[in-house]
Design a protein around this motif. Structure first.
Motif, short mmCIF file in Angstrom:
data_model
loop_
_atom_site.label_atom_id
_atom_site.label_comp_id
_atom_site.label_asym_id
_atom_site.label_seq_id
_atom_site.Cartn_x
_atom_site.Cartn_y
_atom_site.Cartn_z
N TRP A 172 -7.45 2.91 -3.11
CA TRP A 172 -7.93 2.28 -1.88
C TRP A 172 -8.91 1.15 -2.16
CZ3 TRP A 172 -12.45 4.60 1.20
CH2 TRP A 172 -12.58 4.01 2.47
N ILE A 173 -9.53 1.17 -3.34
CA ILE A 173 -10.57 0.20 -3.67
C ILE A 173 -9.99 -1.21 -3.67
CG2 ILE A 173 -12.15 -0.56 -5.49
CD1 ILE A 173 -12.50 2.37 -6.26
N GLY A 174 -10.74 -2.15 -3.12
CA GLY A 174 -10.27 -3.52 -2.99
C GLY A 174 -10.36 -4.31 -4.27
N THR A 175 -9.40 -4.10 -5.16
CA THR A 175 -9.35 -4.78 -6.45
C THR A 175 -7.90 -5.17 -6.74
OG1 THR A 175 -8.84 -2.84 -7.80
CG2 THR A 175 -11.17 -3.20 -7.27
N TRP A 232 -6.14 -4.15 -9.06
CA TRP A 232 -5.42 -3.01 -9.62
C TRP A 232 -5.28 -1.84 -8.63
CZ3 TRP A 232 -8.82 1.00 -9.47
CH2 TRP A 232 -10.18 0.70 -9.57
N ALA A 233 -5.62 -2.07 -7.36
CA ALA A 233 -5.52 -0.99 -6.37
C ALA A 233 -5.09 -1.56 -5.01
CB ALA A 233 -6.86 -0.25 -6.28
N SER A 234 -6.04 -1.63 -4.07
CA SER A 234 -5.85 -2.33 -2.78
C SER A 234 -4.75 -1.74 -1.89
CB SER A 234 -5.62 -3.82 -3.01
OG SER A 234 -6.79 -4.44 -3.50
N ARG A 235 -4.69 -0.42 -1.78
CA ARG A 235 -3.77 0.16 -0.81
C ARG A 235 -4.25 -0.17 0.60
NH1 ARG A 235 -4.95 5.07 -1.04
NH2 ARG A 235 -3.95 5.50 -3.03
N LYS A 236 -3.33 -0.71 1.41
CA LYS A 236 -3.69 -1.11 2.77
C LYS A 236 -3.20 -0.12 3.82
CE LYS A 236 -5.54 -5.17 1.69
NZ LYS A 236 -5.31 -5.18 0.22
N ARG A 288 -17.80 3.73 1.93
CA ARG A 288 -16.98 2.58 1.54
C ARG A 288 -16.50 1.78 2.76
NH1 ARG A 288 -16.10 2.33 -3.84
NH2 ARG A 288 -16.26 4.28 -5.05
N ILE A 289 -16.22 2.45 3.86
CA ILE A 289 -15.85 1.72 5.08
C ILE A 289 -17.04 0.92 5.60
CG2 ILE A 289 -15.20 1.99 7.50
CD1 ILE A 289 -13.45 4.35 6.65
N ASP A 290 -18.20 1.56 5.58
CA ASP A 290 -19.43 0.92 6.08
C ASP A 290 -19.90 -0.21 5.18
OD1 ASP A 290 -20.32 1.74 8.48
OD2 ASP A 290 -22.03 2.91 7.73
N ASP A 291 -19.88 0.05 3.87
CA ASP A 291 -20.52 -0.84 2.91
C ASP A 291 -19.56 -1.89 2.35
OD1 ASP A 291 -22.70 -1.67 1.27
OD2 ASP A 291 -21.84 -0.57 -0.41
N GLU A 292 -18.33 -1.48 2.06
CA GLU A 292 -17.39 -2.40 1.43
C GLU A 292 -16.28 -2.86 2.38
OE1 GLU A 292 -16.37 -0.97 -2.66
OE2 GLU A 292 -17.85 0.59 -2.22
N HIS A 293 -16.27 -2.29 3.59
CA HIS A 293 -15.37 -2.73 4.67
C HIS A 293 -13.89 -2.59 4.31
CE1 HIS A 293 -19.09 -4.18 6.33
NE2 HIS A 293 -19.27 -5.00 5.30
N PRO A 347 -9.66 1.55 7.07
CA PRO A 347 -9.51 3.02 7.16
C PRO A 347 -8.07 3.47 6.94
CG PRO A 347 -10.86 2.18 8.97
CD PRO A 347 -10.29 0.98 8.28
N GLU A 348 -7.11 2.61 7.29
CA GLU A 348 -5.69 2.99 7.11
C GLU A 348 -5.38 3.26 5.64
OE1 GLU A 348 -6.75 0.22 8.52
OE2 GLU A 348 -6.28 0.45 10.66
N GLY A 349 -6.07 2.58 4.74
CA GLY A 349 -5.77 2.72 3.32
C GLY A 349 -6.22 4.02 2.71
N VAL A 350 -7.07 4.77 3.40
CA VAL A 350 -7.53 6.06 2.89
C VAL A 350 -6.95 7.22 3.70
CG1 VAL A 350 -9.66 6.33 4.26
CG2 VAL A 350 -9.59 7.12 1.85
N ALA A 351 -6.04 6.89 4.63
CA ALA A 351 -5.34 7.94 5.37
C ALA A 351 -4.21 8.50 4.51
CB ALA A 351 -4.78 7.37 6.67
N PHE A 352 -3.79 9.70 4.85
CA PHE A 352 -2.62 10.30 4.23
C PHE A 352 -1.46 10.31 5.23
CE2 PHE A 352 -5.66 12.54 1.35
CZ PHE A 352 -5.03 12.28 0.14
N ALA A 353 -0.25 10.04 4.75
CA ALA A 353 0.97 10.32 5.48
C ALA A 353 1.70 11.36 4.64
CB ALA A 353 1.82 9.06 5.64
N ALA A 354 1.38 12.62 4.90
CA ALA A 354 1.86 13.71 4.05
C ALA A 354 2.86 14.57 4.80
CB ALA A 354 0.69 14.57 3.59
#
Length: 328
Positions: free
Chosen positions: A103-106, A108-112, A141-146, A149-156
């Motif tokens: 989920w981290i905005g880099t 090598w990651a950046s799941r949206k 991370r939502i508060d500080d790095e913006h 939220p969709e990127g840290v949700a699960f579709a399980a």
């Protein structure tokens, strides 16, 4: 189930930067982790990446799966779907890392979008409880790095045997396997694309369902276990471990009957009285050859395979591997 799957695949994130996916007519398979709970530096625990067309599919999330993906320059956020064979820790311990680090905005990651996860009963509950356990990290991370939220949700989804995923010409089917009476359900997977087929046994005792699913497969990736009898005398729990897995002789018989183009060992249980850092191939090969003479590769982390009109194997450094045969 189909309406749920439709909702799941609708939120799958597209591939971002990194190494390109497999060519349109190829399947590429990379063994990210070939080991077990044993904390060997050379063999992380179970994880296998399959690339077919635009799809990047990850089977099991063992220890270090994120590290192996980073080594391959594949962004964590570019995995289109994740599949669990069962909920033993060595198959899921890397899930929180993949989920949160992805989920981290880099670069090598950046799941949206949500992390798509399929697995046996208990998978949905696990993802719900992980969300609670890491609620502070998520809030910060939502508060500080913006981050979205969709990127840290699960579709399980909790799944059973049958077709569980179809997208971009790729079909994934789950098969039930026998990992012991108390480890139910346990799953293996069949991945099909453009007339090609890869079968992953998951953790299992010898099971005719794996053999049937793997008939004529391009690649059969099967677990195997070698446990020193002396170890069982000191640690009786190893008897139960041995009873839940497949010996080299038993695996060889499955390979002989199924006749895949290439048989591969991964999730290699190798336990001795004095722990060793590397799994010696000789013991596996010699015992397998008592029941199978066909092409065989003993998997190592980052061993890869490209399936086109034939199956090509490559060492972790990218050099070609000539599969072993009974004549060697």
């Amino acid at each position: 189930m189909r309406s749920l799957l439709g909702a799941v695949v609708a939120v799958v994130v597209c591939v971002v930067a990194g190494s390109p996916p497999a060519a349109a007519a190829e399947m590429k398979v990379t063994l990210l982790g070939t080991g077990t709970p044993t904390p060997r530096l050379s063999s992380f625990s179970a994880s296998t990446l399959i690339e077919a067309g635009p799809e990047r599919l990850l089977f099991d999330l063992g220890r270090g799966s994120t590290i192996r993906l980073f080594q391959k320059s594949i962004p964590l956020g570019s995995i289109t779907a994740h599949f669990l064979t069962h909920l033993h820790s060595d198959h899921v311990v890397g899930l929180p890392d993949m989920w949160l680090s992805g989920w981290i905005g880099t670069p090598w990651a950046s799941r949206k979008g949500p992390m798509v996860v399929f697995g046996p009963k208990g998978t949905v509950a696990m993802t719900e409880n992980l969300t609670k356990a890491f609620s502070e990290d998520i809030r910060i991370r939502i508060d500080d790095e913006h981050y979205p939220p969709e990127g840290v949700a699960f579709a399980a989804a909790d799944i059973g045997p049958g077709v569980v995923y179809e997208r971009n010409g790729v079909r994934v089917s789950a098969i039930e396997v026998n990992h012991g009476e108390k480890i139910k359900p346990a799953l293996g997977y069949v991945v099909e694309f453009d007339g090609k087929k890869v079968v992953l046994s998951g953790d299992t005792k010898p099971d005719p369902r794996v053999e049937k699913a793997a008939e004529g497969a391009d690649l059969l990736i099967h677990e195997v276990a070698v446990i020193d009898p002396e170890l069982i005398k000191t640690y009786p729990n190893y008897r139960a471990i041995e009873d839940h897995h497949t010996s080299p002789e038993e695996a060889g018989r499955i390979f002989t009957e199924a006749k895949p183009k290439l048989a591969v060992y991964s999730h290699i249980v190798f336990a001795t009285v004095k722990p060793v850092q590397d799994v010696p191939e000789e013991a596996l090969i010699a015992r397998t050859r008592t029941s199978y003479q066909g092409p065989l590769v003993v998997g190592r982390d980052l061993t890869s395979f490209v399936i086109s009109d034939h199956v090509a194997a490559f060492a972790p450094d990218g050099s070609p591997i000539t599969p072993l045969t009974g004549s060697h």
